[in-house]
Write a protein that holds these residues in place. Sequence first.
Motif, PDB file in Angstrom:
ATOM      1  N   ALA A 192       0.834  -1.208   0.000  1.00 21.18           N
ATOM      2  CA  ALA A 192       0.000   0.000   0.000  1.00 21.18           C
ATOM      3  C   ALA A 192       0.865   1.253   0.000  1.00 21.18           C
ATOM      4  N   PHE A 193       1.936   1.243   0.793  1.00 23.70           N
ATOM      5  CA  PHE A 193       2.829   2.408   0.823  1.00 23.70           C
ATOM      6  C   PHE A 193       3.442   2.641  -0.547  1.00 23.70           C
ATOM      7  N   VAL A 194       3.924   1.573  -1.173  1.00 20.35           N
ATOM      8  CA  VAL A 194       4.546   1.695  -2.497  1.00 20.35           C
ATOM      9  C   VAL A 194       3.555   2.304  -3.487  1.00 20.35           C
ATOM     10  N   ALA A 195       2.334   1.801  -3.484  1.00 14.87           N
ATOM     11  CA  ALA A 195       1.329   2.266  -4.436  1.00 14.87           C
ATOM     12  C   ALA A 195       0.992   3.738  -4.223  1.00 14.87           C
ATOM     13  N   VAL A 196       0.748   4.115  -2.968  1.00 16.32           N
ATOM     14  CA  VAL A 196       0.329   5.489  -2.683  1.00 16.32           C
ATOM     15  C   VAL A 196       1.488   6.458  -2.899  1.00 16.32           C
ATOM     16  N   ALA A 197       2.688   6.077  -2.456  1.00 14.56           N
ATOM     17  CA  ALA A 197       3.842   6.961  -2.638  1.00 14.56           C
ATOM     18  C   ALA A 197       4.093   7.235  -4.113  1.00 14.56           C
ATOM     19  N   ASN A 198       4.040   6.198  -4.938  1.00 18.54           N
ATOM     20  CA  ASN A 198       4.253   6.393  -6.376  1.00 18.54           C
ATOM     21  C   ASN A 198       3.177   7.276  -6.977  1.00 18.54           C
ATOM     22  N   ALA A 199       1.922   7.075  -6.547  1.00 18.43           N
ATOM     23  CA  ALA A 199       0.828   7.888  -7.079  1.00 18.43           C
ATOM     24  C   ALA A 199       0.988   9.353  -6.687  1.00 18.43           C
ATOM     25  N   LEU A 200       1.374   9.602  -5.465  1.00 18.80           N
ATOM     26  CA  LEU A 200       1.573  10.986  -5.022  1.00 18.80           C
ATOM     27  C   LEU A 200       2.694  11.652  -5.805  1.00 18.80           C
ATOM     28  N   ARG A 201       3.797  10.940  -5.998  1.00  9.83           N
ATOM     29  CA  ARG A 201       4.913  11.537  -6.739  1.00  9.83           C
ATOM     30  C   ARG A 201       4.517  11.829  -8.182  1.00  9.83           C
ATOM     31  N   ARG A 202       3.738  10.939  -8.777  1.00  9.27           N
ATOM     32  CA  ARG A 202       3.278  11.196 -10.148  1.00  9.27           C
ATOM     33  C   ARG A 202       2.432  12.466 -10.215  1.00  9.27           C
ATOM     34  N   ALA A 203       1.777  12.784  -9.117  1.00  5.55           N
ATOM     35  CA  ALA A 203       0.928  13.987  -9.075  1.00  5.55           C
ATOM     36  C   ALA A 203       1.707  15.229  -8.656  1.00  5.55           C
ATOM     37  N   GLY A 204       3.028  15.098  -8.439  1.00  9.37           N
ATOM     38  CA  GLY A 204       3.831  16.262  -8.073  1.00  9.37           C
ATOM     39  C   GLY A 204       3.917  16.514  -6.586  1.00  9.37           C
ATOM     40  N   ILE A 205       3.529  15.544  -5.781  1.00 11.87           N
ATOM     41  CA  ILE A 205       3.592  15.676  -4.319  1.00 11.87           C
ATOM     42  C   ILE A 205       4.798  14.882  -3.819  1.00 11.87           C
ATOM     43  N   SER A 206       5.554  15.458  -2.896  1.00 12.03           N
ATOM     44  CA  SER A 206       6.821  14.876  -2.457  1.00 12.03           C
ATOM     45  C   SER A 206       6.602  13.776  -1.425  1.00 12.03           C
ATOM     46  N   ALA A 207       6.460  12.565  -1.911  1.00 14.01           N
ATOM     47  CA  ALA A 207       6.474  11.361  -1.088  1.00 14.01           C
ATOM     48  C   ALA A 207       7.780  10.638  -1.379  1.00 14.01           C
ATOM     49  N   PRO A 208       8.239   9.746  -0.484  1.00 18.15           N
ATOM     50  CA  PRO A 208       9.542   9.115  -0.684  1.00 18.15           C
ATOM     51  C   PRO A 208       9.586   8.226  -1.929  1.00 18.15           C
ATOM     52  N   GLU A 209      10.683   8.322  -2.648  1.00 16.14           N
ATOM     53  CA  GLU A 209      10.936   7.388  -3.736  1.00 16.14           C
ATOM     54  C   GLU A 209      11.374   6.052  -3.144  1.00 16.14           C
TER      55      GLU A 209
END
Length: 500
Positions: A222-239
């Motif tokens: 779940a973390f991987v999925a949400v973090a990747n989605a946030l980064r795609r939207a321009g929000i700074s979540a961990p890579e």
Amino acid sequence: MDRTFKRILPDEGATERLGNDIAAALRPGDAVLLHGDLGAGKTSLARAVIRSLAGDRALEVPSPTFTLVQNYALRFPVQHVDLYRLADPGEVEELALDEALEESVILVEWPERAPGTFADAIEVRLSEKDDGREAEITAQEEAAARLERAFRIRAFLETAGQGDAWRVHLVGDASARTYETIHPSAGTPLVLMNAPERRDEPVIRHGLPYSRIARLSRSVSAFVAVANALRRAGISAPEIYAQDLDQGLLLLEHLGTGSFLGSGGEPVAERYEAAARLLAYLHELEWPRSLPVPGEQDHVVPDYDHAAMAIETELLLDWYLPYVKGRDATAEERREFSGLWDELFRRLDKAEKSLVLRDYHSPNIIWREDRQGLDRLGVIDIQDAVCGPAAYDVASLALDGRATISPQLERTILDAYCAARTAPGFDRVAFEEAYAITAAQRNTKLLGIFVRLDRRDGKPAYLAHLPRIRGYLTRLFGHPALEDLAAFYQRHGVLDGEIE
């Protein structure tokens, strides 16, 4: 039942890494007995453990040969003991090590000078081999499981090309997750997320455990999925740099160390306004319900439905009420409480829905002074994201459970959020009602969670937040949508009296 692990230590670096890994597994109450001949490396290993627990690789760690005991006030107390000069095994009683062990970790060199002193200890036997030293580590089941996890993490780091990295405990949150700062031999620090999949939880209702009903994530997918989605939207979540989804291990980008709060732990209006504007941006995006996870099937973002929100509010009756009133809730109180919340949840059904990060407050937002725009805010602890009322995360921010938000600052945060909502369909009146209901739900939940963390999980520090949460609820009860709920809380004295 004892379990044994063996490690080959070809050089001092390997000894340091073994100490680093053992330190990651230790808890107060552990005694580590270091066996070996003179020069076998007992003191070197003890130094590595102590420096790891201190988070200071250069810490001065003198040998306790002449003092017998060296004390360290670290993340938890540590005693380094050398019994080589002990003339009589009976003298060990004068050191009061059994009392210290209740709250400390004790590292003991030459433990054979006081046989039988330490029961259920972790035993490390160091011996010389042709290719260096060998360490044989033996422990009973519970401690052995912790050691095994620490060694699995080292193996994961090796696979990720970071086998020589130095591990430092970063934080353990209100869940079973822990985090470490990973210092590579070269390059910038990383973060290790250690979150084993939830298993063997007690069933509480309809054949399901609490985490399933509350829609909490069960794995790091779940973390991987949400973090990747946030980064795609321009929000700074961990890579995510490396992942072992089966083991619940992630190697993450380190977003920085800047506190979202001021130097004294006080809320900084500028930062809260920026965080509110980030939420406004997030809430005007369309979020897919199915998010891809590399190497695994897609993660479906769950609904923050009535059952999930209700089971969270019930924590107040299950944990908080017995704590402050010394009694369990009656069946009638439970029926009335449930009915009041059911009506409020039905009103939320009409509220705007979006991706809800769920714990969007000061511990989980990193302030990055050197960045601009949305990039100034790093967002972590996102694995429990759900699809629910957009107002929920605004309530989490504007009534921060870990920092006291004044009514004036709360209003400033809400104004910043609403001013940043540019979509023509945004309805502030409807938003304010959803905000009041979700804030009441969240703070009701927090009263129960903070007591549960103390009573069940042995984390009493969370009790210090109870007066703040009660104050937030008192403030919220001025909204007309909460009139009946406020009357229930007042009638049953939920927010009255002293807190222990």
